[in-house]
Scaffold this motif. Structure first.
Motif, PDB file in Angstrom:
ATOM      1  N   UNK A 175       0.851  -1.042   0.337  1.00 14.13           N
ATOM      2  CA  UNK A 175       0.116   0.252  -0.405  1.00 14.13           C
ATOM      3  C   UNK A 175       1.128   1.615  -0.104  1.00 14.13           C
ATOM      4  N   UNK A 176       0.405   2.138  -0.710  1.00 15.97           N
ATOM      5  CA  UNK A 176       1.280   3.675  -1.229  1.00 15.97           C
ATOM      6  C   UNK A 176       0.496   4.705  -0.185  1.00 15.97           C
ATOM      7  N   UNK A 177       1.303   5.295   0.590  1.00 17.40           N
ATOM      8  CA  UNK A 177       0.944   6.231   1.145  1.00 17.40           C
ATOM      9  C   UNK A 177       1.397   7.769   0.637  1.00 17.40           C
ATOM     10  N   UNK A 178       0.402   8.293   0.312  1.00 15.87           N
ATOM     11  CA  UNK A 178       1.336   9.862  -0.086  1.00 15.87           C
ATOM     12  C   UNK A 178       1.095  11.011   0.594  1.00 15.87           C
ATOM     13  N   UNK A 179       1.662  11.795   1.708  1.00 14.71           N
ATOM     14  CA  UNK A 179       1.494  12.871   1.601  1.00 14.71           C
ATOM     15  C   UNK A 179       1.539  13.856   1.345  1.00 14.71           C
ATOM     16  N   UNK A 180       0.090  14.225   0.876  1.00 14.82           N
ATOM     17  CA  UNK A 180       0.941  15.949   0.075  1.00 14.82           C
ATOM     18  C   UNK A 180       0.507  16.987   1.346  1.00 14.82           C
ATOM     19  N   UNK A 181       1.073  17.121   1.713  1.00 10.20           N
ATOM     20  CA  UNK A 181       1.635  18.303   2.719  1.00 10.20           C
ATOM     21  C   UNK A 181       0.932  19.628   2.247  1.00 10.20           C
ATOM     22  N   UNK A 182       0.339  19.738   1.003  1.00  7.35           N
ATOM     23  CA  UNK A 182      -0.158  20.979   0.230  1.00  7.35           C
ATOM     24  C   UNK A 182      -1.656  21.417   0.856  1.00  7.35           C
ATOM     25  N   UNK A 183      -2.419  20.189  -0.032  1.00 11.08           N
ATOM     26  CA  UNK A 183      -3.430  19.568   1.232  1.00 11.08           C
ATOM     27  C   UNK A 183      -3.980  19.391   2.632  1.00 11.08           C
ATOM     28  N   UNK A 184      -2.734  18.997   3.369  1.00  8.97           N
ATOM     29  CA  UNK A 184      -2.677  18.393   5.064  1.00  8.97           C
ATOM     30  C   UNK A 184      -3.409  16.561   4.943  1.00  8.97           C
ATOM     31  N   UNK A 185      -3.004  16.447   3.695  1.00  6.37           N
ATOM     32  CA  UNK A 185      -3.517  15.073   3.884  1.00  6.37           C
ATOM     33  C   UNK A 185      -3.558  14.067   3.115  1.00  6.37           C
ATOM     34  N   UNK A 186      -3.270  12.404   4.293  1.00  2.12           N
ATOM     35  CA  UNK A 186      -2.634  11.361   3.837  1.00  2.12           C
ATOM     36  C   UNK A 186      -3.263  10.675   2.508  1.00  2.12           C
ATOM     37  N   UNK A 187      -2.555  10.011   1.242  1.00  3.50           N
ATOM     38  CA  UNK A 187      -3.603   9.679   0.504  1.00  3.50           C
ATOM     39  C   UNK A 187      -2.969   8.522  -0.257  1.00  3.50           C
ATOM     40  N   UNK A 188      -4.377   7.470  -0.369  1.00 10.21           N
ATOM     41  CA  UNK A 188      -4.146   6.514  -0.182  1.00 10.21           C
ATOM     42  C   UNK A 188      -5.210   6.122  -1.681  1.00 10.21           C
ATOM     43  N   UNK A 189      -5.084   5.907  -3.224  1.00  9.68           N
ATOM     44  CA  UNK A 189      -6.332   5.687  -4.374  1.00  9.68           C
ATOM     45  C   UNK A 189      -6.568   3.962  -3.678  1.00  9.68           C
ATOM     46  N   UNK A 190      -7.514   3.875  -4.017  1.00 10.93           N
ATOM     47  CA  UNK A 190      -7.761   2.391  -3.666  1.00 10.93           C
ATOM     48  C   UNK A 190      -8.982   2.203  -5.230  1.00 10.93           C
ATOM     49  N   UNK A 191      -9.366   0.639  -5.847  1.00 17.06           N
ATOM     50  CA  UNK A 191     -10.398   0.961  -7.039  1.00 17.06           C
ATOM     51  C   UNK A 191     -10.807   1.507  -7.074  1.00 17.06           C
ATOM     52  N   UNK A 192     -11.420   1.901  -5.508  1.00 24.59           N
ATOM     53  CA  UNK A 192     -12.984   2.893  -5.591  1.00 24.59           C
ATOM     54  C   UNK A 192     -13.037   3.803  -5.585  1.00 24.59           C
TER      55      UNK A 192
END
Length: 94
Positions: free
Chosen positions: A1-18
């Motif tokens: 699982x890849x979790x990206x730290x989007x510092x600009x939006x101040x959120x951690x993000x991960x993409x799933x099929x949904x």
């Protein structure tokens, strides 16, 4: 699982099929406040959400920062997983 730290939006993000799962945060004085979880509509895989939270907490351990859960679902995670309570700052009780 890849979790990206989007510092600009101040959120951690991960993409799933949904769609996109995000966990919003605020960083203040060596503490990270986990403030909200956003999931795609009708997404109910609680185990996957737990894995995302665990990944974020492991990252906090590596960075030696404290975690303040303000979102009820994240507070519930801390209650179910007492081994992570060491990440809570002094004075925070769950």
């Amino acid at each position: 699982m890849e979790i990206k730290d989007n510092t600009f939006a101040r959120q951690f993000e991960t993409t799933i099929p949904e769609g996109l799962i995000t966990i919003e945060y605020s960083l203040q004085e060596r503490k990270i406040f986990l403030t909200k979880i956003n999931t795609p509509e009708h997404f109910e895989n609680e185990n996957f959400i737990d894995k995302v939270i665990k990944n974020i907490l492991e990252n906090a351990i590596e960075q030696r920062i404290k975690v303040v859960p303000t979102y009820p679902r994240i507070v519930q995670f801390f209650k179910k997983n007492p081994s992570y309570k060491e990440l809570l700052p002094p004075g925070i009780r769950i």
